[in-house]
Design an enzyme around this catalytic site. Structure first.
Site, PDB file in Angstrom:
ATOM      1  N   CYS A 131       0.862  -1.192   0.000  1.00 45.35           N
ATOM      2  CA  CYS A 131       0.000   0.000   0.000  1.00 45.35           C
ATOM      3  C   CYS A 131       0.892   1.235   0.000  1.00 45.35           C
ATOM      4  O   CYS A 131       1.604   1.495   0.980  1.00 45.35           O
ATOM      5  CB  CYS A 131      -0.908   0.005   1.220  1.00 45.35           C
ATOM      6  SG  CYS A 131      -2.011   1.461   1.276  1.00 45.35           S
ATOM      7  N   CYS A 134      -0.414   3.902   2.825  1.00 54.11           N
ATOM      8  CA  CYS A 134      -0.110   3.612   4.230  1.00 54.11           C
ATOM      9  C   CYS A 134       1.347   3.193   4.431  1.00 54.11           C
ATOM     10  O   CYS A 134       1.804   3.060   5.568  1.00 54.11           O
ATOM     11  CB  CYS A 134      -1.026   2.508   4.758  1.00 54.11           C
ATOM     12  SG  CYS A 134      -2.779   2.921   4.702  1.00 54.11           S
ATOM     13  N   HIS A 144      -6.957  -1.709   1.371  1.00 53.82           N
ATOM     14  CA  HIS A 144      -7.038  -0.290   1.725  1.00 53.82           C
ATOM     15  C   HIS A 144      -8.450   0.218   1.449  1.00 53.82           C
ATOM     16  O   HIS A 144      -8.973   0.046   0.352  1.00 53.82           O
ATOM     17  CB  HIS A 144      -6.028   0.537   0.926  1.00 53.82           C
ATOM     18  CG  HIS A 144      -5.978   1.969   1.333  1.00 53.82           C
ATOM     19  ND1 HIS A 144      -5.132   2.444   2.327  1.00 53.82           N
ATOM     20  CD2 HIS A 144      -6.686   3.048   0.901  1.00 53.82           C
ATOM     21  CE1 HIS A 144      -5.311   3.732   2.477  1.00 53.82           C
ATOM     22  NE2 HIS A 144      -6.241   4.133   1.618  1.00 53.82           N
ATOM     23  N   CYS A 145      -9.062   0.834   2.463  1.00 56.12           N
ATOM     24  CA  CYS A 145     -10.404   1.420   2.307  1.00 56.12           C
ATOM     25  C   CYS A 145     -10.248   2.897   1.982  1.00 56.12           C
ATOM     26  O   CYS A 145      -9.704   3.660   2.799  1.00 56.12           O
ATOM     27  CB  CYS A 145     -11.227   1.237   3.589  1.00 56.12           C
ATOM     28  SG  CYS A 145     -12.862   1.992   3.489  1.00 56.12           S
ATOM     29  N   CYS A 151      -5.654   0.972   5.794  1.00 56.02           N
ATOM     30  CA  CYS A 151      -5.699  -0.450   5.470  1.00 56.02           C
ATOM     31  C   CYS A 151      -6.438  -1.190   6.582  1.00 56.02           C
ATOM     32  O   CYS A 151      -6.197  -0.936   7.768  1.00 56.02           O
ATOM     33  CB  CYS A 151      -4.289  -1.007   5.322  1.00 56.02           C
ATOM     34  SG  CYS A 151      -3.506  -0.551   3.760  1.00 56.02           S
ATOM     35  N   CYS A 159     -19.541  -0.270   4.676  1.00 53.15           N
ATOM     36  CA  CYS A 159     -21.009  -0.229   4.717  1.00 53.15           C
ATOM     37  C   CYS A 159     -21.494   1.161   5.122  1.00 53.15           C
ATOM     38  O   CYS A 159     -21.229   1.609   6.244  1.00 53.15           O
ATOM     39  CB  CYS A 159     -21.527  -1.268   5.718  1.00 53.15           C
ATOM     40  SG  CYS A 159     -23.323  -1.308   5.830  1.00 53.15           S
ATOM     41  N   CYS A 165     -16.185   0.519   8.255  1.00 56.34           N
ATOM     42  CA  CYS A 165     -15.596  -0.510   7.394  1.00 56.34           C
ATOM     43  C   CYS A 165     -15.755  -1.860   8.079  1.00 56.34           C
ATOM     44  O   CYS A 165     -15.391  -2.013   9.249  1.00 56.34           O
ATOM     45  CB  CYS A 165     -14.124  -0.198   7.168  1.00 56.34           C
ATOM     46  SG  CYS A 165     -13.489  -0.913   5.656  1.00 56.34           S
TER      47      CYS A 165
END
Length: 333
Positions: A131, A134, A144-145, A151, A159, A165
């Site tokens: 990532c 991060c 990763h969101c 992460c 959601c 997350c």
């Protein structure tokens, strides 16, 4: 001056985004509060005449309501778990990686760093999953969101209805929330239906409670249909030990792509989410095994237990044996 304005604008947009992200949660909370009022006051206290029926309805309703709200609370406020420090690049490694301009050298640097870590999944091209936001080597099943800007271990999805997350730390609570939501809607629909028919036939006086009862049945049925589909899908994922992301994108291991790489069998797959102790399966208390950084894999499980290996090789051997047997028969003839 322009830089200051840009920073202020960026900060303002982030604040607006954070506020707006709570709108879906607020909608759910308002619907639940109205359903509580409509069921407890308008149905049980006003419409239902039998004292015994009132008591029974209220006891079972509040038992379901407590677990429903408890699991929803846990789904919202259980923070996603991030990779620990050993997966982050050290300051010197980070400098070395960023200063290196040759992609092949950067790739080899990540491979050397990953050798010290329990990492067995790769990108589609076979590279180490890294990532760049991060600055860490992603553990297996970690992603990763972009909404949470971090992460998340064993990430399933982000959601909006819980503004959180869903991952290793709260996936059990999310599943329980779906289960109790389905039960909540089903209980309301089944207990309200009798009085819906009575209002429809005109057996009960047309008062204010009529509209609450009629609308309560409609909302309960509407949410039930959508929730039971979503819950059924996640039950299928649990039975295969997959996340939503893994269902849409097959994970790649060091040996290549494997759809059922984490599938350990039905019972063990359930235990990977709910734990070994069955008395905690229905209660929103953390009981998932492990730390979210590494997971048992099918290939390792099969190497330790050869009898659990895929049945395809046995089928191939059977076919070969049949062929040899037929050849022997023909030779004898």
């Amino acid at each position: 001056m322009r830089r200051g304005w840009k920073m202020a604008l960026s900060w303002g947009l982030r604040c607006c985004r954070r506020v707006l992200s709570w709108v879906p949660v607020l909608v759910i909370v308002l619907v639940v509060l109205w359903s509580y009022y409509a069921y407890v006051f308008e149905l049980c206290l006003v419409t239902v005449l039998s004292p015994a029926e009132k008591v029974i309805y209220l006891i079972f309703y509040h038992a379901i309501f407590v677990f429903f709200t408890w699991t929803y609370w846990k789904s919202i406020f259980t923070l996603p778990q991030q990779p620990n420090q050993k997966f982050h690049l050290s300051y010197s490694d980070k400098e070395r990686y960023e200063n290196e301009e040759r992609p092949e050298v950067q790739k080899q640097m990540l491979i050397d760093m990953a050798k010290k870590l329990p990492v067995y999944t790769r990108t589609g091209s076979g590279a180490v999953r890294f990532c760049d936001r991060c600055h860490l080597i992603k553990p297996d099943r970690c992603h990763h969101c972009s909404v949470c800007a971090m992460c998340v271990l064993k990430m399933d999805h982000h959601c909006p209805w819980v503004n959180n997350c869903i991952g290793f730390s709260n996936y059990k609570f999310f599943l329980q929330f779906l289960a109790y939501s389905v039960l909540y809607c089903l209980y309301i629909a089944t207990t309200v239906f009798n009085y819906f028919i009575k209002y429809w036939r005109g057996e009960l006086p047309s008062v204010r409670s009529k509209f609450h009862v009629l609308f309560l049945l409609f909302v309960a049925c509407m949410f039930f249909v959508s929730l039971v589909i979503l819950f059924g899908y996640h039950c299928w994922l649990v039975s295969r030990n997959k996340t939503t992301l893994e269902a849409f994108c097959t994970p790649v291991f060091t040996s290549g792509p494997e759809k059922n790489g984490f599938n350990l069998g039905f019972i063990k797959n359930i235990q990977q989410v709910f734990g070994d102790n069955k008395k905690f399966w229905l209660i929103p208390i953390g009981s998932s095994p492990g730390d979210g950084h590494s997971f048992p894999m099918r290939s390792m499980n099969e190497s330790q237990n050869p009898l659990l290996a895929n049945e395809e090789p046995w089928e191939e051997n059977e076919d070969e044996n049949r062929g040899i047997h037929l050849k022997r028969k023909n030779w004898k003839k």
